[in-house]
Design a protein around this motif. Sequence first.
Motif, mmCIF file in Angstrom:
data_model
loop_
_atom_site.group_PDB
_atom_site.id
_atom_site.type_symbol
_atom_site.label_atom_id
_atom_site.label_comp_id
_atom_site.label_asym_id
_atom_site.label_seq_id
_atom_site.Cartn_x
_atom_site.Cartn_y
_atom_site.Cartn_z
ATOM 1 N N GLU A 10 0.798 -1.121 -0.029
ATOM 2 C CA GLU A 10 -0.207 0.000 0.005
ATOM 3 C C GLU A 10 0.911 1.224 0.099
ATOM 4 N N VAL A 11 1.074 2.043 -1.130
ATOM 5 C CA VAL A 11 1.912 2.992 -1.203
ATOM 6 C C VAL A 11 1.250 4.195 -2.129
ATOM 7 N N ASN A 12 1.509 5.247 -1.629
ATOM 8 C CA ASN A 12 0.711 6.595 -2.195
ATOM 9 C C ASN A 12 -0.379 6.422 -2.596
ATOM 10 N N GLY A 13 -1.226 5.811 -1.885
ATOM 11 C CA GLY A 13 -2.726 5.942 -2.259
ATOM 12 C C GLY A 13 -3.219 4.808 -3.145
ATOM 13 N N ILE A 14 -2.269 3.933 -3.329
ATOM 14 C CA ILE A 14 -2.555 2.691 -4.261
ATOM 15 C C ILE A 14 -2.119 1.404 -3.673
ATOM 16 N N ASP A 15 -2.662 0.286 -4.483
ATOM 17 C CA ASP A 15 -2.017 -0.975 -4.188
ATOM 18 C C ASP A 15 -0.869 -1.199 -5.337
ATOM 19 N N LEU A 16 0.336 -1.718 -4.925
ATOM 20 C CA LEU A 16 1.279 -1.781 -5.858
ATOM 21 C C LEU A 16 1.857 -3.396 -5.911
ATOM 22 N N SER A 17 1.453 -3.788 -6.781
ATOM 23 C CA SER A 17 1.948 -5.331 -7.036
ATOM 24 C C SER A 17 3.354 -5.292 -7.251
ATOM 25 N N ILE A 81 3.594 8.575 -10.615
ATOM 26 C CA ILE A 81 4.217 7.235 -10.698
ATOM 27 C C ILE A 81 5.518 7.134 -10.091
ATOM 28 N N CYS A 82 6.257 8.100 -10.165
ATOM 29 C CA CYS A 82 7.836 8.202 -9.356
ATOM 30 C C CYS A 82 7.204 7.788 -7.777
ATOM 31 N N ALA A 83 6.509 8.536 -7.438
ATOM 32 C CA ALA A 83 6.337 8.651 -5.831
ATOM 33 C C ALA A 83 5.691 7.248 -5.618
ATOM 34 N N ASP A 84 5.044 6.387 -6.245
ATOM 35 C CA ASP A 84 4.716 5.036 -6.066
ATOM 36 C C ASP A 84 5.987 4.363 -5.885
ATOM 37 N N ILE A 85 6.872 4.436 -6.620
ATOM 38 C CA ILE A 85 8.401 3.636 -6.675
ATOM 39 C C ILE A 85 9.110 4.133 -5.254
ATOM 40 N N GLN A 86 9.464 5.482 -4.879
ATOM 41 C CA GLN A 86 9.539 6.100 -4.077
ATOM 42 C C GLN A 86 9.271 5.630 -2.729
ATOM 43 N N ALA A 87 7.705 5.611 -2.685
ATOM 44 C CA ALA A 87 7.232 5.011 -1.300
ATOM 45 C C ALA A 87 7.256 3.646 -1.177
ATOM 46 N N ALA A 88 7.692 2.846 -2.019
ATOM 47 C CA ALA A 88 7.796 1.528 -1.976
ATOM 48 C C ALA A 88 9.202 1.216 -1.614
ATOM 49 N N MET A 89 10.243 2.127 -2.026
ATOM 50 C CA MET A 89 11.560 1.816 -1.521
ATOM 51 C C MET A 89 11.641 2.327 0.077
ATOM 52 N N ASP A 90 10.665 3.463 0.318
ATOM 53 C CA ASP A 90 10.928 3.878 1.489
ATOM 54 C C ASP A 90 10.302 2.684 2.529
ATOM 55 N N GLN A 91 9.258 2.151 2.167
ATOM 56 C CA GLN A 91 8.688 1.055 3.142
ATOM 57 C C GLN A 91 9.432 -0.262 3.246
ATOM 58 N N LEU A 92 10.512 -0.481 2.120
ATOM 59 C CA LEU A 92 11.394 -1.650 2.112
ATOM 60 C C LEU A 92 12.706 -1.407 2.909
ATOM 61 N N GLY A 93 12.771 0.073 3.245
ATOM 62 C CA GLY A 93 13.948 0.340 3.957
ATOM 63 C C GLY A 93 15.188 0.483 2.993
ATOM 64 N N GLN A 94 14.883 0.837 1.789
ATOM 65 C CA GLN A 94 16.096 1.012 0.726
ATOM 66 C C GLN A 94 16.602 2.401 0.678
ATOM 67 N N HIS A 95 17.784 2.531 0.926
ATOM 68 C CA HIS A 95 18.624 3.932 0.658
ATOM 69 C C HIS A 95 19.734 3.979 -0.269
#
Length: 323
Positions: A10-17, A81-95
């Motif tokens: 659940e990222v940026n207001g959507i579900d990301l598979s 769309i970039c924010a989708d991926i950025q939020a996923a990186m944040d959630q996964l703790g990727q720096h």
Amino acid sequence: MDQLEHQILEVNGIDLSLYSAGPKMGRALWLLHGFPECWHSWRQQIAPLAAAGYRVLIPEMRGYGQSSAPRDPAAYDVLTICADIQAAMDQLGQHQVCVVGHDWGAPIAWHLALLEPARVNAVVGMAVPFGGRPKQPATDIMRQLYAERFHYILHFQEPGVAEAEMDADIPRTLRMMMYNTSAAAPKDHFLQEKPAGAGLFDGMHDPGTLPVWCDAAAFTEYLHTFKDRGFYGAVNWYRNFERNWQRTETLADRQIEQPALFLLGDRDPVGTLEAYTLKQMPKRIAQLEQHVLKDCGHWIQNEQAEQVNQRLLDFLARHYVAT
């Protein structure tokens, strides 16, 4: 491929598979697909990259497959769309990450590199070059140049029109798109001239069979991506050229500073469409490495998978070591 994991974030207001493979402690390597494709378009890259020690992450981009597909075209601008991926990186703790994009995935990769200079250590684009923010929206330029001729991007602008054509026979649509922009088609066949008001598939050849680089099992994954909702989400990406231009004003003077690799097929019609951008790219990317792959159309990571994998692994070994 047997070791693939799948989750819904659940990222940026959507579900990301999101599909993933490779060692969990490996350095993050994102593979961003384009149009009209799916996560499975990276099927020939996943295992080699995972075997090299990378944590490979392959999302179904917004509008595709099991990911959310908002109806509003404005929900598909490049920064969202970039924010989708950025939020996923944040959630996964990727720096620290490397992003690789093909077709529409390439502009997302390029913009992630601009937006995240500390986190994105290296970037790879395939098929679609980066030339910086244009002086006006690309669709404005197209309307000036193609007032009396057909252009597929202009055809995509009216909601409901192109997706109705494409949804009418999804297997046929995918076959035709795969063939008419591949090395097997006559050169630049996809760009043949036809009058304004023509249909998307007017003059396009339906080969009736799958290309050699897409077997029946892979094609089933493509069909699965579009069978439930059709193409409206995917086509909505094209309805944001003006919005993208407006929203990226603060990025207009920025240069991509990270090591960057660009791959293009010698028979890809995008090379003709983006000839000016290709010339501008070295001015906009400080550390640019480019390669043109022979006997290759638009579907570069499948048509020339071995060459693409070699180029990727070589670039990564020099600029984004797995461990």
